[in-house]
Design a protein around this motif. Structure first.
Motif, PDB file in Angstrom:
ATOM      1  N   GLY A  71       0.773  -1.229   0.000  1.00  0.00           N
ATOM      2  CA  GLY A  71       0.000   0.000   0.000  1.00  0.00           C
ATOM      3  C   GLY A  71       0.805   1.279   0.000  1.00  0.00           C
ATOM      4  O   GLY A  71       0.283   2.340   0.343  1.00  0.00           O
ATOM      5  N   ASN A  72       2.086   1.219  -0.397  1.00  0.00           N
ATOM      6  CA  ASN A  72       2.896   2.439  -0.361  1.00  0.00           C
ATOM      7  C   ASN A  72       3.341   2.898  -1.748  1.00  0.00           C
ATOM      8  O   ASN A  72       4.400   3.498  -1.897  1.00  0.00           O
ATOM      9  N   ALA A  73       2.530   2.634  -2.766  1.00  0.00           N
ATOM     10  CA  ALA A  73       2.872   3.075  -4.116  1.00  0.00           C
ATOM     11  C   ALA A  73       2.843   4.599  -4.210  1.00  0.00           C
ATOM     12  O   ALA A  73       1.977   5.256  -3.627  1.00  0.00           O
ATOM     13  N   THR A  74       3.795   5.172  -4.939  1.00  0.00           N
ATOM     14  CA  THR A  74       3.816   6.605  -5.192  1.00  0.00           C
ATOM     15  C   THR A  74       4.204   6.864  -6.644  1.00  0.00           C
ATOM     16  O   THR A  74       4.785   6.013  -7.312  1.00  0.00           O
ATOM     17  N   GLY A  75       3.897   8.053  -7.104  1.00  0.00           N
ATOM     18  CA  GLY A  75       4.262   8.465  -8.443  1.00  0.00           C
ATOM     19  C   GLY A  75       3.993   9.947  -8.612  1.00  0.00           C
ATOM     20  O   GLY A  75       3.240  10.535  -7.839  1.00  0.00           O
ATOM     21  N   GLY A  76       4.618  10.550  -9.601  1.00  0.00           N
ATOM     22  CA  GLY A  76       4.379  11.964  -9.829  1.00  0.00           C
ATOM     23  C   GLY A  76       5.254  12.518 -10.932  1.00  0.00           C
ATOM     24  O   GLY A  76       6.136  11.836 -11.459  1.00  0.00           O
ATOM     25  N   ALA A  77       4.998  13.777 -11.269  1.00  0.00           N
ATOM     26  CA  ALA A  77       5.721  14.426 -12.358  1.00  0.00           C
ATOM     27  C   ALA A  77       6.123  15.835 -11.961  1.00  0.00           C
ATOM     28  O   ALA A  77       5.399  16.527 -11.239  1.00  0.00           O
ATOM     29  N   ALA A  78       7.294  16.249 -12.451  1.00  0.00           N
ATOM     30  CA  ALA A  78       7.756  17.633 -12.356  1.00  0.00           C
ATOM     31  C   ALA A  78       7.774  18.183 -13.774  1.00  0.00           C
ATOM     32  O   ALA A  78       8.540  17.709 -14.620  1.00  0.00           O
ATOM     33  N   THR A  79       6.908  19.160 -14.046  1.00  0.00           N
ATOM     34  CA  THR A  79       6.712  19.682 -15.399  1.00  0.00           C
ATOM     35  C   THR A  79       7.283  21.084 -15.514  1.00  0.00           C
ATOM     36  O   THR A  79       6.981  21.953 -14.690  1.00  0.00           O
ATOM     37  N   MET A  80       8.094  21.313 -16.522  1.00  0.00           N
ATOM     38  CA  MET A  80       8.675  22.623 -16.774  1.00  0.00           C
ATOM     39  C   MET A  80       7.585  23.612 -17.155  1.00  0.00           C
ATOM     40  O   MET A  80       6.763  23.344 -18.030  1.00  0.00           O
ATOM     41  N   ASP A  81       7.547  24.773 -16.498  1.00  0.00           N
ATOM     42  CA  ASP A  81       6.522  25.768 -16.783  1.00  0.00           C
ATOM     43  C   ASP A  81       6.721  26.436 -18.136  1.00  0.00           C
ATOM     44  O   ASP A  81       5.757  26.722 -18.850  1.00  0.00           O
ATOM     45  N   ASN A  82       7.955  26.724 -18.488  1.00  0.00           N
ATOM     46  CA  ASN A  82       8.241  27.417 -19.742  1.00  0.00           C
ATOM     47  C   ASN A  82       8.059  26.507 -20.952  1.00  0.00           C
ATOM     48  O   ASN A  82       8.328  25.307 -20.886  1.00  0.00           O
ATOM     49  N   VAL A  83       7.637  27.103 -22.039  1.00  0.00           N
ATOM     50  CA  VAL A  83       7.536  26.394 -23.320  1.00  0.00           C
ATOM     51  C   VAL A  83       8.790  26.685 -24.128  1.00  0.00           C
ATOM     52  O   VAL A  83       9.214  27.837 -24.249  1.00  0.00           O
ATOM     53  N   VAL A  84       9.406  25.640 -24.643  1.00  0.00           N
ATOM     54  CA  VAL A  84      10.597  25.779 -25.474  1.00  0.00           C
ATOM     55  C   VAL A  84      10.156  25.949 -26.927  1.00  0.00           C
ATOM     56  O   VAL A  84       9.426  25.116 -27.462  1.00  0.00           O
TER      57      VAL A  84
END
Length: 206
Positions: A71-84
């Protein structure tokens, strides 16, 4: 810090302590596992400077108090705010330093603790930022607008800083953003330091 959103010859970020420019999503559970730019855990030294972009709770990436239990599954994302904006460029390369302090199995791919770089021209439409599962229908999302690169897992790259260099030429001439995704893929034994990213570079060639 990040250069202006308009793409020049190079975009870079060294993840200096206190840096912004990123949006975070995750399933941290009771122990506060999350993406952030800081200097935790202390056991992992940054590749450069004093801080990194990392996924953990200051100690590990376990979503419950006792990590050996289910029961300790984790996940996530770090998304760059700027558009290239890569208009006018014929070749795009993404480079960064990666420290994979996660669970290591007997083969290069096993159904737990996978790390991904994703690049997208449509804001990652149809690709979950918080899924804890892996595979084509989980974190490994490839669509018309999003390309997912699965980072290698083997003894040569685990628990050390390595350079990851990825050819993203399919984005040449387009506007895009990128994100780092992590998923445990299972829900047990997630008591390792986590995933750390440093010295991000995006290069363009005319």
């Amino acid at each position: 810090s990040l250069h202006a959103p308009t793409f020049a010859a190079r975009m870079e970020q060294n993840f200096t302590c206190g840096d912004g420019g990123w949006s975070y999503a995750g399933t941290g559970g009771v122990t506060g596992v999350a993406w952030k730019i800081d200097d935790t855990p202390a056991a992992v030294l940054p590749f450069s400077g004093k801080c990194t972009l990392n996924f953990n709770n200051g100690k590990n990436y376990c979503g419950v108090t006792v990590c050996k239990d289910k029961g300790n599954a984790t996940g996530g994302a770090a998304t760059m705010d700027n558009v290239v904006d890569a208009a006018g460029y014929s070749k795009i390369t993404v480079e960064f330093r990666s420290y994979n302090g996660t669970e290591m199995g007997e083969s290069s791919w096993e159904e737990y603790d996978q790390t991904f770089l994703q690049v997208s021209t449509d804001g990652f439409a149809g690709c979950s930022a918080t899924s804890t599962s892996c595979g084509e229908n989980g974190a490994d999302c490839n669509t018309a607008g999003t390309k997912t690169y699965t980072m290698p897992k083997n003894k040569e790259v685990m628990n050390k800083w390595v350079k990851q260099t990825l050819d993203a030429t399919q984005l040449a001439g387009k506007k895009f953003t990128l994100r780092f995704r992590f998923a445990t893929c299972d829900d047990s034994y997630n008591d390792h330091p986590g995933w750390f990213v440093d010295d991000l570079r995006v290069y363009g060639k005319k």
